[in-house]
Design an enzyme around this catalytic site. Structure first.
Site, short mmCIF file in Angstrom:
data_model
loop_
_atom_site.label_atom_id
_atom_site.label_comp_id
_atom_site.label_asym_id
_atom_site.label_seq_id
_atom_site.Cartn_x
_atom_site.Cartn_y
_atom_site.Cartn_z
N LYS A 213 129.82 32.86 -30.27
CA LYS A 213 129.63 34.31 -30.33
C LYS A 213 129.42 34.91 -28.95
O LYS A 213 130.03 35.92 -28.59
CB LYS A 213 128.43 34.66 -31.24
CG LYS A 213 128.09 36.15 -31.25
CD LYS A 213 129.32 36.99 -31.64
CE LYS A 213 129.12 38.48 -31.33
NZ LYS A 213 128.08 39.11 -32.11
N CYS A 267 126.58 44.61 -27.59
CA CYS A 267 126.92 43.20 -27.40
C CYS A 267 127.51 42.87 -26.04
O CYS A 267 126.99 42.01 -25.32
CB CYS A 267 127.89 42.75 -28.49
SG CYS A 267 127.20 42.82 -30.16
#
Length: 435
Positions: A213, A267
Site C-alpha cells: 500500500k 495518502c
C-alpha cells in the site's frame, strides 16, 4: 459468514463511510463509530457528511438508514456482539520528523479490544508503516482482549484503495490485498470482503500488504514528481510541458502524468514517508527526492504569481491574490494536505492578502474559504488557480476582468487556454514557458 453478520466500522470518513454503506446495502447489520458528533448525526439521518461529487453515496446512505441496517454512534459498547470490526482511522505523519503518528489508531485499538468477542475478525484498512501490524496492532489487541491472534481472534490488514470522487467505484471494482498470518484470518477476511468487492482478492502476509500500500502511493508520487520536474524544465527552456507530454507519450511504454500546482490528499504526501520510515541500512533516495520536487510546486506557484503581477504593474506586498480551489482534488471537498495550503502560506509570507474560493471545500483553522466567487475576485490583483473544479474551467473571463483590480492569472492546472487569457491578462502557468 451468514447474512445476519454484524460489522462495526470505526471511522466514518472517506474510507469507512462508503464501506459501512456498501456493507449495509449487501444485507449486513452495520454499526458505524466516530468521535465526531456531527458526523454521527448525519449518518444516522441517512445523510452524507462529505461534500463534493460522490456518485451514489448519498442514495446508498439514505437507503441504509431507511432499512435500519446502518447505525452510527460514538459508543464502543456497540461492538460487543460484532462478528467483524473494520478500522479506518487517520494515520498522519509528524510534519517535522516525518515519523508515523498512531494516536488515532492506538486509541481505536485500545477502546475496541475489551469489546471483542471470541472468534471476531479485526481488519485494519488504515495505511500503516511496514511492521505496524506486528509491533503495534497485534500487541494492543491481544493485551486488551485477552485473546490471541490465530487462536480466538482473527486479524488482517486490508489496505484501502479509495479515491475522493470515486469512493464507491474504487471500493467495489478494484482488487484488494488481504494480509493475514494464519488461515482462519485469511478465510474470514476473504468472506467479509467478498460481500462487496468485485475485484480480485489477493492474499498476502502482513508485511507484504503493508509495503504494497505504501509503495503504491510512493510510486505515484515519483511519477508525479517526474511530470512536475519536466514542467519546470519546459518553463525554463521556453516550451509547453503539455505538448511535450503528448510527444513523449506517443512512444510505446511511456505515460507521463499531468504536472500541476502540487500534490495533495491524505495518502500520497505521507505514504512515501511511511514506506521508508522503518528502513535503516538501505538509505532511501528516490522517494524523498520526489517529495522534495512535489512540495516545491506550490512555492513555484507563488513565484509565478509574483512574476505575473510584476508584468501587470503590481508588487506582491499588500496585493490581493484570489486563490481558486482549496480542495486538493477537483469537484470534491477534500482539502487534506492540499497544495493550496502551502501556496497561501507562501503568499502570506511574501506580504500578499489572500481570498480563497472553493465551491465545495470548507473553511478550516487559519484558512477562510468563501463560496462567493465575485467577492473573492473583487479588487484582486491576481487569480491563482490551484484546483481544476469544473466551475473554473468555464469562467467568464470578461466578468473576471471587470471584477479584478489588476489583471493577472496564474494557472496551476492547465485549465485555461493561454492564447486566449493573454489577450486580457498577464499570464503565467505551471509548465508553460512559451511567452
Amino acid at each position: 459468514m451468514a447474512s445476519a453478520v454484524k460489522v462495526a466500522v470505526i471511522g466514518l470518513g472517506y474510507v469507512g463511510l462508503p464501506v459501512a454503506a456498501t456493507l449495509a446495502r449487501n444485507g449486513v447489520r452495520v454499526v458505524g463509530i466516530d468521535i465526531d458528533p456531527a458526523r454521527v448525526e448525519a449518518v444516522s439521518a441517512g445523510q452524507s457528511p462529505l461534500s463534493g461529487y460522490e456518485p451514489g453515496l448519498g442514495e446508498l446512505l439514505a437507503a441504509a438508514a431507511k432499512s435500519r441496517r446502518l447505525k452510527a454512534t460514538s459508543d464502543y459498547g456497540e461492538i460487543d456482539t460484532a462478528d467483524a470490526v473494520i478500522i479506518s482511522v487517520e494515520t498522519p505523519i509528524d510534519s517535522v520528523t516525518k515519523d508515523p503518528q498512531y494516536r488515532a489508531l492506538k486509541t481505536a485499538l485500545r477502546r475496541l479490544a475489551p469489546h471483542l468477542q471470541r472468534g471476531a475478525l479485526v481488519s485494519i484498512e488504515s495505511t500503516i508503516t511496514p511492521g505496524t501490524m506486528a509491533s503495534v496492532v497485534k500487541p494492543i489487541l491481544e493485551r486488551g482482549s485477552g485473546l490471541k491472534v490465530g487462536k480466538g481472534l482473527s486479524l488482517t490488514h486490508c489496505p484501502e484503495r479509495v479515491t475522493t470522487g470515486k469512493l464507491l467505484h474504487n471500493l467495489v471494482k478494484l482488487d484488494r490485498v488481504v494480509g493475514a498470518e494464519d488461515p482462519t484470518s485469511l478465510r474470514k477476511a476473504s468472506a467479509l470482503y467478498r460481500k462487496f468487492v468485485e475485484g480480485e482478492l489477493r492474499p498476502a502476509d502482513w508485511i507484504s500488504a503493508e509495503i504494497s500500500k505504501t509503495a503504491e502511493n510512493a510510486y505515484r508520487d515519483v511519477q508525479l514528481a517526474f511530470a512536475n520536474e519536466l514542467a519546470l524544465i519546459c518553463e525554463e527552456l521556453g516550451a509547453n510541458a503539455y505538448r511535450v507530454r503528448e510527444l513523449v507519450n506517443s512512444c510505446p511504454g511511456r505515460d507521463v502524468l499531468l504536472p500541476g500546482a502540487g500534490v495533495g490528499g491524505h495518502c500520497i504526501p505521507k505514504d512515501p514517508w511511511l514506506l521508508v520510515a522503518p528502513v535503516i541500512h538501505q538509505k532511501p533516495i528516490l522517494s524523498p527526492a520526489a517529495r522534495e520536487v512535489n512540495d516545491y510546486m506550490p512555492i513555484r506557484m507563488a513565484q509565478l504569481v509574483e512574476e505575473a503581477m510584476r508584468e501587470a504593474g503590481r508588487r506582491i506586498r499588500g496585493a490581493k491574490v484570489a486563490v481558486l480551489g482549496f480542495a486538493y482534488r477537483e469537484n470534491t471537498d477534500d482539502a487534506r494536505n492540499s497544495p493550496a495550503i502551502l501556496l497561501v502560506r507562501e503568499l502570506r509570507r511574501r506580504g500578499a492578502d489572500i481570498a480563497i474560493h472553493d465551491p465545495y471545500a470548507k473553511s478550516t483553522r487559519g484558512f477562510t474559504v468563501t463560496r462567493d466567487l465575485r467577492a473573492a475576485l473583487k479588487g484582486a490583483d491576481c487569480l491563482a488557480l490551484v484546483t481544476a473544479h469544473d466551475a473554473y474551467r468555464t469562467l467568464d473571463l470578461q466578468k473576471v476582468r471587470r471584477w479584478m483590480r489588476h489583471r493577472a492569472i496564474v494557472d496551476g492546472r492547465n485549465a485555461f487556454d493561454g492564447s486566449i487569457v493573454r489577450r486580457g491578462f498577464a499570464y503565467r502557468a505551471i509548465g508553460k514557458g512559451e511567452f
